[in-house]
Write a protein that holds these residues in place. Structure first.
Motif, short mmCIF file in Angstrom:
data_model
loop_
_atom_site.label_atom_id
_atom_site.label_comp_id
_atom_site.label_asym_id
_atom_site.label_seq_id
_atom_site.Cartn_x
_atom_site.Cartn_y
_atom_site.Cartn_z
N TYR A 82 41.58 -14.92 39.77
CA TYR A 82 41.35 -13.99 40.79
C TYR A 82 40.39 -12.87 40.41
O TYR A 82 40.29 -13.05 39.30
N THR A 100 48.71 -5.55 42.63
CA THR A 100 47.46 -5.45 43.19
C THR A 100 46.40 -4.52 43.01
O THR A 100 47.45 -3.52 43.96
N THR A 151 42.06 -10.28 51.87
CA THR A 151 42.27 -11.82 52.17
C THR A 151 41.30 -11.99 50.65
O THR A 151 41.76 -13.67 50.24
N ALA A 152 39.90 -11.64 50.65
CA ALA A 152 39.41 -13.26 49.43
C ALA A 152 40.40 -12.52 48.00
O ALA A 152 40.03 -13.28 47.67
N TYR A 172 36.52 -7.95 44.14
CA TYR A 172 35.41 -8.02 45.42
C TYR A 172 35.44 -7.01 45.72
O TYR A 172 36.33 -5.97 46.14
N ASN A 188 43.21 -11.71 47.83
CA ASN A 188 44.60 -12.65 47.06
C ASN A 188 44.22 -13.69 47.34
O ASN A 188 45.58 -14.85 46.58
N ARG A 189 43.41 -14.38 47.31
CA ARG A 189 43.29 -15.66 47.59
C ARG A 189 42.42 -16.03 46.29
O ARG A 189 42.29 -15.80 45.09
N GLN A 190 43.90 -17.40 46.08
CA GLN A 190 44.17 -17.84 44.32
C GLN A 190 42.76 -19.37 44.42
O GLN A 190 42.48 -19.95 45.40
N GLN A 191 41.86 -19.04 43.09
CA GLN A 191 40.69 -19.66 43.08
C GLN A 191 41.41 -20.86 42.16
O GLN A 191 41.92 -20.85 41.27
N ASP A 192 40.58 -22.11 42.34
CA ASP A 192 41.43 -23.12 41.09
C ASP A 192 40.01 -22.38 39.41
O ASP A 192 39.00 -22.71 39.48
N SER A 219 39.54 -8.61 55.98
CA SER A 219 38.07 -9.58 55.15
C SER A 219 38.51 -9.15 53.69
O SER A 219 38.60 -10.02 53.25
#
Length: 534
Positions: free
Chosen positions: A155, A182, A139-140, A158, A142-146, A136
């Motif tokens: 990024y 990363t 995943t958080a 977390y 590597n998740r790209q935010q707007d 989890s």
């Protein structure tokens, strides 16, 4: 196990059960338990809140320092790496990042020039790896935010706390802003956990000490509170035993002191009331006794005249005018009733004054019943079922009074034939008197032995005074016996007299032991009382 041992164990278990119930219902124990429960609840709540606040403070402080240091290392060292670094570069940079002040493990993940994923960690081949990072969290990271609004970068950093083989860790990850590897970090929280465990032990010990202190305080408070209550209980028991001069020492102004004052006032009022009632009762008894004695002299003269008039009525000469004959018979009958009433009143006065005494003798019960029936000419109306040879140590005169009242009452209200039976049970003599009348109404049955009670609604007017059965019961009581009245299922009323046989068997043995029967009887005969001479 023997029978004696089994009985002893059962007795011990029963006794322990009674003691346990007494202990569990003790007010002192309940006070201590309540104090202890309140103290335990308060101590546990306070310790829990203190532990939670300290835990959050320690973890937040450590976590904040580690995350700031990691984020700074990522920007300064990982951010200086080329866009596609080699594994050696990643390994070298991860080692430098791990040498920061926080001493955490570092894992860097990037793609080399050929597009393959390369890793670099601070611990070599056996160090921190990607499998140690929760899915989890990866995943958080590597998740790209707007980007826009309040979000300045695609990024973010977390973190997550995990436990691996019993050791707590802080795991965090982020990507280099602007492109780059990363990075993941893992920091052991074992020192903080040890500190928190020490804190928990300290709080537990403090809770235990608080509980012990609360128990001691409860014991002291219970002693302070229960001493007046105990004194009040002792005083109430003494008051119940008839010691009406019992008073409590009052000190203080609290509720218990008010209760003690109320008890003293109540005891004083009760003592005064009882003294007044005793004085009135004594005056009443003295009045009845004096009146009875004063009536005996003129009543003796009236009885003599009535007997003369009765003889004249029975005479064949007919000297009495037939017109006044009914009046003469009424005078004779009422004189007899008045004489019986005075005798009964004097007997009741002796019982009330406690001066009634027994003149004991070894009595054959069957002979005594036969004599009672024969003296009153009831032989044709009474069926006697009694074997001779049943002896008891009794007062013959008082037994005759009991039998006369029971049999006479049965003949008067139940009608003949009246059956009298004698038996023995449990070292007692049981005399049963049964009639064949309509029985006693259920509402009257509880009152048949009350003084001056007459069931006028169910029975015709009688010549009795309403004292006969009461006197019979008193005579049974002075023997240590009892009289009961019930209705027979076959019809009629049954009065049962139960009297102890006393020591008549011992008397017979003494009489057979060379000394003669007379000597044995004299050894148990009571001294007559002058008040019982009538």
């Amino acid at each position: 196990m023997t029978q004696g041992q089994g009985g002893l164990r059962r007795w011990s278990a029963a006794r322990w059960g009674r003691v346990s119930r007494l202990r569990l219902t003790s007010l002192r124990l309940r006070l201590v338990v309540v104090f202890g429960a309140v103290a335990l609840t308060a101590a546990v709540s306070a310790s829990g809140i203190a532990y939670w606040l300290n835990r959050e403070a320690v973890l937040t402080r450590t976590q904040g320092s580690v995350l700031r240091d990691f984020e700074q290392e990522m920007q300064n060292r990982a951010g200086s790496l080329p866009e596609h670094p080699s594994q050696d570069e990643l390994q070298h940079t991860a080692g430098q990042m791990a040498n920061s002040s926080q001493r955490f493990s570092v894992l860097l993940v990037a793609a080399d020039g050929s597009g393959q994923t390369v890793y670099g960690n601070s611990g070599g081949l056996n160090g921190f790896s990607l499998e140690d990072v929760p899915e989890s969290l990866r995943t958080a990271v590597n998740r790209q935010q707007d980007v826009g609004g309040g979000n300045r970068s695609p990024y973010h950093l977390y973190w997550q706390r995990v436990v691996d083989h019993g050791t707590p860790y802080l795991v965090a990850g982020t990507k280099v802003i602007g492109g780059g590897p990363t990075g993941y970090m893992r920091k052991s929280l074992e020192p903080e956990a040890k500190d928190l465990n020490s804190l928990a032990w300290s709080l537990g010990i403090a809770t235990g000490l608080a509980l012990v202190g609360a128990a001691l305080l409860a014991q002291a408070a219970a002693t302070t509170v229960l001493k007046p209550v105990h004194r009040l209980g002792v005083a109430a028991r003494r008051l119940g035993e008839g010691r009406l001069d019992t008073r409590l020492r009052v000190s203080g102004t609290d509720e218990l002191a008010d209760l003690s004052r109320t008890f003293n006032r109540t005891a004083e009022a009760l003592e005064k009331r009882v003294d007044d009632m005793a004085a009135r009762d004594e005056a009443s008894r003295r009045f009845v006794a004096d009146m009875s004695h004063e009536l005996r002299t003129p009543l003796t003269a009236i009885t003599t005249v009535a007997e003369v008039l009765e003889e004249e009525l029975d005479a064949e000469s007919g000297s009495i005018d037939p017109m006044i004959e009914p009046a003469v018979r009424l005078v004779v009958s009422e004189t007899r009733r008045l004489n019986n009433l005075v005798e009964n009143l004097m007997e009741v006065t002796r019982f009330d004054a406690g001066t009634a005494r027994l003149v004991l003798d070894d009595v054959d019960v069957a002979d005594q019943i036969t004599a009672c029936i024969d003296a009153r000419a009831w032989l044709d109306a009474v069926d006697l079922d009694a074997e001779r040879g049943i002896h008891a140590l009794l007062d013959p005169r008082r037994l005759d009074v009991i039998l006369a009242n029971l049999i006479g009452n049965a003949l008067k209200h139940g009608g003949s034939p009246v059956r009298v039976s004698v038996s023995t049970a449990d070292d007692s003599v049981v005399i049963s008197v049964r009639d064949h009348g309509p029985g006693i109404p259920e509402d009257v049955l509880p009152h048949v032995f009350d003084r001056f009670y007459k069931a006028s609604a169910s029975r015709p007017r009688s010549e009795g005074s309403g004292l006969g059965l009461s006197i019979a019961l008193e005579n049974a009581h002075i023997h240590g016996g009892e009289i009961t009245a019930v209705n027979s299922p076959e019809g009629g009323a049954v009065f049962t007299l139960r009297l102890p046989r006393g020591v008549s068997e011992r008397t017979e043995h003494e009489g057979d032991d060379g000394g003669g029967r007379e000597a044995g009887e004299q050894g148990v005969r009571a001294v007559p009382d002058k008040g019982d001479a009538t």
